[in-house]
Write a protein that holds these residues in place. Sequence first.
Motif, PDB file in Angstrom:
ATOM      1  N   TYR A   1       0.798  -1.198   0.000  1.00  0.00           N
ATOM      2  CA  TYR A   1       0.000   0.000   0.000  1.00  0.00           C
ATOM      3  C   TYR A   1       0.843   1.267   0.000  1.00  0.00           C
ATOM      4  N   ASN A   2       2.069   1.198   0.458  1.00  0.00           N
ATOM      5  CA  ASN A   2       2.893   2.403   0.573  1.00  0.00           C
ATOM      6  C   ASN A   2       3.776   2.569  -0.646  1.00  0.00           C
ATOM      7  N   LYS A   3       3.586   3.654  -1.374  1.00  0.00           N
ATOM      8  CA  LYS A   3       4.522   3.965  -2.431  1.00  0.00           C
ATOM      9  C   LYS A   3       4.650   5.475  -2.533  1.00  0.00           C
ATOM     10  N   PRO A   4       5.848   5.966  -2.848  1.00  0.00           N
ATOM     11  CA  PRO A   4       6.064   7.402  -2.870  1.00  0.00           C
ATOM     12  C   PRO A   4       5.270   8.087  -3.970  1.00  0.00           C
ATOM     13  N   LEU A   5       4.792   9.281  -3.653  1.00  0.00           N
ATOM     14  CA  LEU A   5       4.073  10.077  -4.634  1.00  0.00           C
ATOM     15  C   LEU A   5       5.012  11.137  -5.192  1.00  0.00           C
ATOM     16  N   LYS A   6       4.864  11.433  -6.471  1.00  0.00           N
ATOM     17  CA  LYS A   6       5.692  12.448  -7.092  1.00  0.00           C
ATOM     18  C   LYS A   6       4.828  13.656  -7.417  1.00  0.00           C
ATOM     19  N   ASN A   7       5.410  14.854  -7.271  1.00  0.00           N
ATOM     20  CA  ASN A   7       4.745  16.103  -7.616  1.00  0.00           C
ATOM     21  C   ASN A   7       3.447  16.331  -6.841  1.00  0.00           C
ATOM     22  N   LYS A   8       3.357  15.850  -5.639  1.00  0.00           N
ATOM     23  CA  LYS A   8       2.179  16.072  -4.804  1.00  0.00           C
ATOM     24  C   LYS A   8       2.631  16.416  -3.404  1.00  0.00           C
ATOM     25  N   LYS A   9       1.795  17.192  -2.708  1.00  0.00           N
ATOM     26  CA  LYS A   9       2.043  17.406  -1.288  1.00  0.00           C
ATOM     27  C   LYS A   9       1.818  16.078  -0.599  1.00  0.00           C
ATOM     28  N   ARG A  10       2.585  15.810   0.431  1.00  0.00           N
ATOM     29  CA  ARG A  10       2.408  14.550   1.144  1.00  0.00           C
ATOM     30  C   ARG A  10       1.745  14.846   2.482  1.00  0.00           C
ATOM     31  N   THR A  11       0.461  14.729   2.522  1.00  0.00           N
ATOM     32  CA  THR A  11      -0.311  14.958   3.727  1.00  0.00           C
ATOM     33  C   THR A  11      -0.960  13.644   4.123  1.00  0.00           C
ATOM     34  N   ILE A  12      -0.955  13.375   5.385  1.00  0.00           N
ATOM     35  CA  ILE A  12      -1.580  12.134   5.833  1.00  0.00           C
ATOM     36  C   ILE A  12      -2.821  12.464   6.648  1.00  0.00           C
ATOM     37  N   MET A  13      -3.912  11.865   6.234  1.00  0.00           N
ATOM     38  CA  MET A  13      -5.158  11.890   6.992  1.00  0.00           C
ATOM     39  C   MET A  13      -5.298  10.489   7.569  1.00  0.00           C
ATOM     40  N   ILE A  14      -5.924  10.395   8.709  1.00  0.00           N
ATOM     41  CA  ILE A  14      -6.096   9.089   9.341  1.00  0.00           C
ATOM     42  C   ILE A  14      -7.582   8.799   9.517  1.00  0.00           C
ATOM     43  N   SER A  66     -15.955  10.727   6.453  1.00  0.00           N
ATOM     44  CA  SER A  66     -16.605  10.195   7.663  1.00  0.00           C
ATOM     45  C   SER A  66     -17.777   9.274   7.344  1.00  0.00           C
ATOM     46  N   THR A  67     -18.240   9.274   6.093  1.00  0.00           N
ATOM     47  CA  THR A  67     -19.367   8.410   5.735  1.00  0.00           C
ATOM     48  C   THR A  67     -18.923   7.123   5.037  1.00  0.00           C
ATOM     49  N   LEU A  68     -17.619   6.936   4.886  1.00  0.00           N
ATOM     50  CA  LEU A  68     -17.129   5.693   4.278  1.00  0.00           C
ATOM     51  C   LEU A  68     -17.472   4.515   5.195  1.00  0.00           C
ATOM     52  N   PRO A  69     -17.654   3.324   4.635  1.00  0.00           N
ATOM     53  CA  PRO A  69     -18.082   2.164   5.426  1.00  0.00           C
ATOM     54  C   PRO A  69     -17.149   1.857   6.594  1.00  0.00           C
ATOM     55  N   GLY A  70     -17.719   1.800   7.797  1.00  0.00           N
ATOM     56  CA  GLY A  70     -16.968   1.383   8.979  1.00  0.00           C
ATOM     57  C   GLY A  70     -16.099   2.446   9.626  1.00  0.00           C
ATOM     58  N   VAL A  71     -16.126   3.694   9.130  1.00  0.00           N
ATOM     59  CA  VAL A  71     -15.263   4.740   9.682  1.00  0.00           C
ATOM     60  C   VAL A  71     -15.858   5.288  10.976  1.00  0.00           C
ATOM     61  N   SER A  72     -15.024   5.351  12.017  1.00  0.00           N
ATOM     62  CA  SER A  72     -15.434   5.905  13.304  1.00  0.00           C
ATOM     63  C   SER A  72     -15.089   7.383  13.392  1.00  0.00           C
ATOM     64  N   LYS A  73     -13.840   7.736  13.009  1.00  0.00           N
ATOM     65  CA  LYS A  73     -13.456   9.149  13.023  1.00  0.00           C
ATOM     66  C   LYS A  73     -12.362   9.430  12.011  1.00  0.00           C
ATOM     67  N   VAL A  74     -12.273  10.694  11.629  1.00  0.00           N
ATOM     68  CA  VAL A  74     -11.309  11.166  10.637  1.00  0.00           C
ATOM     69  C   VAL A  74     -10.412  12.183  11.318  1.00  0.00           C
ATOM     70  N   LEU A  75      -9.103  12.004  11.177  1.00  0.00           N
ATOM     71  CA  LEU A  75      -8.143  12.916  11.793  1.00  0.00           C
ATOM     72  C   LEU A  75      -7.162  13.422  10.744  1.00  0.00           C
ATOM     73  N   GLU A  76      -6.901  14.725  10.766  1.00  0.00           N
ATOM     74  CA  GLU A  76      -5.841  15.270   9.924  1.00  0.00           C
ATOM     75  C   GLU A  76      -4.603  15.347  10.794  1.00  0.00           C
ATOM     76  N   VAL A  77      -3.518  14.785  10.316  1.00  0.00           N
ATOM     77  CA  VAL A  77      -2.304  14.736  11.116  1.00  0.00           C
ATOM     78  C   VAL A  77      -1.256  15.619  10.473  1.00  0.00           C
ATOM     79  N   SER A  78      -0.730  16.538  11.259  1.00  0.00           N
ATOM     80  CA  SER A  78       0.308  17.418  10.728  1.00  0.00           C
ATOM     81  C   SER A  78       1.552  17.401  11.600  1.00  0.00           C
ATOM     82  N   ALA A  79       1.528  16.621  12.675  1.00  0.00           N
ATOM     83  CA  ALA A  79       2.669  16.573  13.589  1.00  0.00           C
ATOM     84  C   ALA A  79       3.791  15.716  13.020  1.00  0.00           C
ATOM     85  N   PRO A  80       5.030  16.043  13.389  1.00  0.00           N
ATOM     86  CA  PRO A  80       6.140  15.171  12.992  1.00  0.00           C
ATOM     87  C   PRO A  80       5.952  13.783  13.612  1.00  0.00           C
TER      88      PRO A  80
END
Length: 108
Positions: A1-14, A66-80
């Motif tokens: 599932y993990n592969k580097p993205l090119k020419n995009k901001k790398r932001t992780i949502m959880i 938040s409406t995707l199947p089985g999702v409890s909560k959505v978090l935006e993570v910006s911390a190192p």
Amino acid sequence: YNKPLKNKKRTIMILVMKVGASKEEIDATINQIKEWGHDVSLAPGEKQTVIGIIGDKADLGGKPLSTLPGVSKVLEVSAPYKRASREFHPDDTIVEVDGVKLVVGINV
């Protein structure tokens, strides 16, 4: 599932899945995220699964995460060190030093 993205901001949502979310719900959520053009990183836990979304934050605007199947909560993570967090990686980390196993995060 993990592969580097090119020419995009790398932001992780959880996405924290509901306790006991089914494999079908998790797979459907992963498939939808991929259809939106994002990569995912899966962290299955004993009780809950956490899905990390990797991509451009702007592309996630307006997406019904938040409406995707089985999702409890959505978090935006910006911390190192976000990928080392308990939300992303709920299981204990065990490190072996000179033959002694240490569980990171537990005082002994």
